[in-house]
Enzyme design. Structure first.
Site: not given
Ligand code: NAD
Length: 244
Positions: A88, A152, A156
């Site tokens: 994730n 990005y 994906k």
């Molecule tokens: P967030 O920024 O709240 O959390 C990201 C997590 O990734 C955190 O736990 C952080 O510790 C970890 N992380 C960041 N950099 C890291 C690294 N270098 N090594 C290890 N861990 C690392 O993000 P989120 O919104 O919860 O996103 C989680 C996933 O969901 C991601 O893959 C993101 O691309 C995807 N996503 C998010 C959204 C959105 O709108 N929030 C939409 C589509 C996809």
């Protein structure tokens, strides 16, 4: 719904990963949260203290083979097995192409794609005998692209490719591989945006709201559970049909 399964979730200190860790714990899984820093892992564990016997936190560098291998070994030493991996952790950026450096592109690919490959490769040996579930966090941009920040969506699209290919390659071991493609989700990144930015986004979502991390956690729970035992190679959109 998870009945003593052992799940490792990367990027689980906040946002979607944290909500998924909590929901899995509520559903009787043992959960290992991976984060990027000791401090954020400790903070997340504090919030999950009511489950302290069933949860473990670590912060391996997800691009370092030894660190990831050692972390998985520690999981097995503690809980005996690994049934579920959720890849994730992810980062994004929306820099226009003119300003997009090779370093920025590589940083996105390193975490969103290369680390996913490494974690998956290193967990599969633990799943070969009894089967398992690998789930990846994709995004709605994996279907439509986005108008700036080409790294990005590229990453994906790769996530979807890895998901579909490994579902075919690993099916013979009863390892299922699926992804969830979230729309706009209310995590730190989005909640810090001003109202003027959020309002037009919501207007484009037929269900009239942005998603909550729990919406994505619910999809992961379904895909990890025996209810999805004949589902593999699928990219499940969870986006309120807000897809432009
Ligand atoms: P967030 O920024 O709240 O959390 C990201 C997590 O990734 C955190 O736990 C952080 O510790 C970890 N992380 C960041 N950099 C890291 C690294 N270098 N090594 C290890 N861990 C690392 O993000 P989120 O919104 O919860 O996103 C989680 C996933 O969901 C991601 O893959 C993101 O691309 C995807 N996503 C998010 C959204 C959105 O709108 N929030 C939409 C589509 C996809």
């Amino acid at each position: 719904m998870l009945n003593d399964s052992v799940a490792v979730i990367t990027g689980a200190t906040r946002g979607i990963g944290f909500a998924t860790a909590k929901l899995f714990l509520e559903n009787n899984a043992k959960v290992v949260i991976f984060g990027s820093r000791e401090e954020s892992v400790t903070k997340a564990l504090d919030k999950l203290s009511e489950y302290k016997d069933n949860v473990l936190g670590m912060y391996p560098n997800l691009n370092n083979e030894n660190e990831v291998a050692n972390a998985f070994k520690k999981v097995v030493d503690k809980f005996g097995k690994i049934d579920i991996l959720i890849n994730n952790a992810g980062i994004s950026s929306s820099t226009p192409l003119d300003n997009y450096t090779y370093e920025e592109f590589s940083k996105i690919m390193d975490l969103n794609v290369n680390a996913m490959f490494l974690c998956t490769k290193l967990v599969v040996p633990y799943m070969k005998e009894n089967g398992g579930v690998i789930l990846n966090t994709s995004s709605m941009v994996s279907i439509y692209g986005q108008s700036a920040g080409v790294g990005y969506p590229t990453s994906k699209f790769a996530v979807n490719g890895m998901t579909k290919s490994l579902a075919r390659e690993l099916g013979k071991y009863k390892i299922r591989v699926n992804a969830v493609a979230p729309g706009v989700i209310n995590t730190d990144m989005v909640s810090s945006l001003p109202k003027e930015v959020i309002a037009p986004i919501i207007a484009g979502i037929p269900l009239g709201r942005i998603g909550e991390p729990e919406d994505i956690a619910n999809a992961f729970l379904y895909l990890a559970s025996p209810m999805a035992s004949f589902v593999t190679g699928e990219i499940l959109s969870v986006d309120g049909a807000g897809r432009a």
